[in-house]
Write a protein that holds these residues in place. Structure first.
Motif, mmCIF file in Angstrom:
data_model
loop_
_atom_site.group_PDB
_atom_site.id
_atom_site.type_symbol
_atom_site.label_atom_id
_atom_site.label_comp_id
_atom_site.label_asym_id
_atom_site.label_seq_id
_atom_site.Cartn_x
_atom_site.Cartn_y
_atom_site.Cartn_z
ATOM 1 N N SER A 127 0.810 -1.215 0.000
ATOM 2 C CA SER A 127 0.000 0.000 0.000
ATOM 3 C C SER A 127 0.844 1.266 0.000
ATOM 4 O O SER A 127 0.351 2.346 -0.328
ATOM 5 C CB SER A 127 -0.933 0.018 1.218
ATOM 6 O OG SER A 127 -0.192 0.014 2.422
ATOM 7 N N PRO A 194 -1.178 5.216 2.933
ATOM 8 C CA PRO A 194 -1.675 4.257 3.928
ATOM 9 C C PRO A 194 -0.681 3.130 4.153
ATOM 10 O O PRO A 194 0.161 2.842 3.305
ATOM 11 C CB PRO A 194 -2.968 3.733 3.296
ATOM 12 C CG PRO A 194 -2.757 3.902 1.824
ATOM 13 C CD PRO A 194 -1.942 5.157 1.671
ATOM 14 N N HIS A 196 -1.603 -0.252 5.123
ATOM 15 C CA HIS A 196 -2.535 -1.321 5.436
ATOM 16 C C HIS A 196 -1.843 -2.658 5.634
ATOM 17 O O HIS A 196 -2.348 -3.523 6.332
ATOM 18 C CB HIS A 196 -3.566 -1.471 4.317
ATOM 19 C CG HIS A 196 -4.378 -0.233 4.098
ATOM 20 N ND1 HIS A 196 -4.863 0.524 5.125
ATOM 21 C CD2 HIS A 196 -4.783 0.376 2.956
ATOM 22 C CE1 HIS A 196 -5.538 1.552 4.637
ATOM 23 N NE2 HIS A 196 -5.498 1.488 3.316
ATOM 24 N N TYR A 546 -6.888 -0.707 -0.655
ATOM 25 C CA TYR A 546 -7.197 0.705 -0.473
ATOM 26 C C TYR A 546 -8.680 0.959 -0.247
ATOM 27 O O TYR A 546 -9.529 0.136 -0.606
ATOM 28 C CB TYR A 546 -6.753 1.503 -1.711
ATOM 29 C CG TYR A 546 -5.266 1.539 -1.919
ATOM 30 C CD1 TYR A 546 -4.414 1.980 -0.912
ATOM 31 C CD2 TYR A 546 -4.706 1.147 -3.129
ATOM 32 C CE1 TYR A 546 -3.031 2.017 -1.113
ATOM 33 C CE2 TYR A 546 -3.331 1.182 -3.340
ATOM 34 C CZ TYR A 546 -2.505 1.616 -2.330
ATOM 35 O OH TYR A 546 -1.143 1.652 -2.525
ATOM 36 N N ASP A 550 -8.125 6.739 1.054
ATOM 37 C CA ASP A 550 -6.675 6.655 0.861
ATOM 38 C C ASP A 550 -6.235 7.472 -0.347
ATOM 39 O O ASP A 550 -5.201 8.143 -0.310
ATOM 40 C CB ASP A 550 -6.257 5.196 0.682
ATOM 41 C CG ASP A 550 -6.479 4.362 1.932
ATOM 42 O OD1 ASP A 550 -6.343 4.921 3.028
ATOM 43 O OD2 ASP A 550 -6.798 3.166 1.794
#
Length: 576
Positions: A127, A194, A196, A546, A550
């Motif tokens: 990400s 982000p 993640h 996402y 984001d």
């Protein structure tokens, strides 16, 4: 003939339909174009001439030639080299490389080449890399005429309007500084990206898997605890769908019934856990049979025929000789029976494939393959070198005006066919019919706006709004209008709708139309906030886990820097 007000209202209705997304853009644009023909807004010769536009023909040749170039292993071999050093340095190298290749190659192919490596590596969170990858492909595309289809689309409008067509590097003086500035912003503002997928965890992608308890299953009448459905390695039972009633959370003493649909969330590598349960079906096939075949992860491509349809409607198993084990859409949990979920571009599918999966001729049109164990056939090393050299030669000759781009691409396509780097069957299978219909119809709609006076009416409104501020303010207004539309609909649709307005606005101010035309071209590529407006964003959406937010967080500052740079530089490079 329709009045200018009716034509304007029809364009607004077209815009609403495009935003809703219930009908395909090709269908909408064709419908509007032939409606204008029917009601006398455009003539038959004008409609036919739109589809014979030189810019459109050049774009088609470029996309067909790119079919061979996208099979080159060059970008694949670069992937591991780029992911060295710390995360920021790796991201900078990735973005510069992506932008450089996207300036000349189809950016969808560039992103697809990096996608598998970036999602499977364990060094950095995917990400943190995939949004920069997609943004860099957009930024590289605005630096040359062939960098993005949008530039060639605008070039087709320019030719149709009787203006001088673009040269190969006419976009570079504005595009390169803006691209470098935006890449610098992404490199320096990493907190907006982000995280993640933490770098200290294994890089396993979550899916939502539906399994049905079939008639006669030994699991019927026994509890979740008795059936050992608790504590599965890598899988968690989220809920039970029983005749339309959802049971969640699922208690250990819940008794299974015939026809129950069990919704699991889990990791790709652990879906095989379902093999131990006899009497479970995963999308129509018993789990122990389906999951013994190879698992392959794919992303639905932008040119696929699947979006808007369900797995059952297209008879997915027969079409591809593969069963869908799971569907993932970003971080969104897809509930219910997988076979009844309308698919979207960018959805990640986990497939259990048959032995001849890659022999199906429709695979490359419908999917981008993420699994690194199975890939499409690649060009050999020598083939790849000669293909790239040939393409570079065509671009260079066009840049110095020794060979028209259309002629060069036509010759190169003939060479690719003659040397069997491409086949006629492949060209037929991957021919961009939708794009041809959209652009040809868009040119017709633009003529309708001009013929009816609707474009002049909007231009008059622009003059009234910016009266006293001059053409600079109007230029900014045209750019912002294009930017908003490209976020809401698609880049090519935005360019088609705004171009006649931009041209009429320039004429209303009595200035050179080129700055306004360039504002449309750059504005149509300014898609950084909403993933649904650009195909490479959709390609990375699910693999990067996402959410919409984001892209808004990561793209907000990028969009601002891009906009300020373009608006500031266009009048300097292309004076009024």
């Amino acid at each position: 003939m329709m009045s200018s007000w009716i034509v304007l209202a029809s364009v607004l209705l077209l815009l609403v339909c495009l935003i809703q997304g219930k009908l395909k853009p090709a269908l909408l644009f064709c419908g509007w174009a032939f409606a204008y023909l029917t009601f006398g807004v455009v003539e038959t010769q004008e409609l036919l001439g739109s589809f014979a536009n030189p810019g459109l023909a050049t774009l088609v040749l470029l996309l067909l030639v790119s079919l061979a170039l996208e099979r080159s292993p060059l970008l694949d071999s670069l992937s591991s080299t780029l992911l060295t050093g710390n995360e920021r340095w790796a991201r900078i190298k990735l973005m510069l490389t992506t932008a450089g290749f996207s300036a000349f190659l189809n950016n969808t192919a560039v992103v697809a080449s990096f996608l598998s490596t970036l999602t499977k590596q364990n060094r950095f969170a995917p990400s943190r890399l995939l949004i920069p990858l997609s943004y860099a492909s957009v930024l590289g595309g605005v630096t040359t005429l062939v960098g993005t289809s949008t530039n060639l689309v605008v070039d087709s409008f320019v030719a149709d309007a009787g203006l001088p067509q673009f040269s190969m590097f006419q976009f570079s003086a504005v595009g390169i500084p803006v691209a470098l500035a935006c890449i610098g912003v992404i490199a320096l503002t990493t907190r907006f990206l982000p995280n993640h997928q933490q770098s200290d965890t294994s890089n396993k992608l979550n899916y939502f898997v539906t399994a049905e308890v079939i008639r006669g299953s030994a699991m019927v009448g026994s509890s979740i605890e008795t059936n050992k459905l608790r504590g599965l390695q890598g899988l968690f039972l989220l809920e039970i769908d029983r005749n339309g009633r959802r049971i969640s959370p699922v208690t250990p003493d819940e008794l299974l019934q015939e026809g129950d649909r069990l919704l699991f969330t889990g990791e790709v590598e652990q879906v095989h856990t379902l093999q131990q349960f006899h009497g479970l079906q995963v999308f129509g096939t018993e789990a122990e049979q389906l999951l013994t075949t190879n698992l392959v992860e794919v992303v639905i491509a932008h040119e696929s025929e699947l979006p808007g349809k369900t797995l059952q409607e297209v008879d997915f198993r027969t079409m591809f000789n593969a069963g869908v084990v799971g569907i993932r859409r970003g971080e969104k949990q897809l509930r219910g029976q997988l076979g009844r979920i309308p698919l979207r571009v960018g959805d990640s599918l986990l497939l259990a494939i048959g032995t001849d999966f890659f022999q199906h001729r429709n695979i490359d049109r419908n999917f981008h393959i993420l699994s690194d164990t199975l890939q499409y056939s690649r060009l050999g090393k020598n083939q790849s070198v000669w293909a790239m050299v040939g393409f570079a030669a065509v671009i260079a000759l066009a840049a110095v005006n020794l060979l028209p781009l259309f002629t060069g691409l036509g010759l190169l396509l003939a060479v690719f066919l003659g040397t069997r780097l491409l086949s006629v069957q492949e060209l037929r299978r991957r021919f961009p019919f939708d794009l041809v219909l959209i652009i040809g119809s868009a040119l017709t709609i633009a003529k309708g706006l001009d013929n009816s006076g609707a474009a002049d009416m909007i231009a008059g409104f622009m003059q009234a709004v910016f009266n006293g501020y001059g053409p600079y303010a109007a230029l900014a207004g045209v750019f912002i209008l294009t930017l908003v539309l490209t976020e809401l609909v698609t880049n090519n649709a935005a360019a088609a709708l705004v171009f006649p307005i931009a041209l009429s606005t320039a004429q209303g101010f009595g200035v050179d139309p080129m700055p306004f035309v360039m504002a449309v071209a750059y504005g149509a590529s300014a898609c950084f906030l909403i993933p649904y407006g650009y195909q490479t964003h959709l390609m990375v959406y699910s693999p990067g886990h996402y959410q919409m937010s984001d892209f808004i967080k990561a793209g907000g500052l990028v969009s601002l820097v891009y906009s300020v740079g373009v608006i500031a530089l266009i009048p300097l490079v292309f004076p009024f």
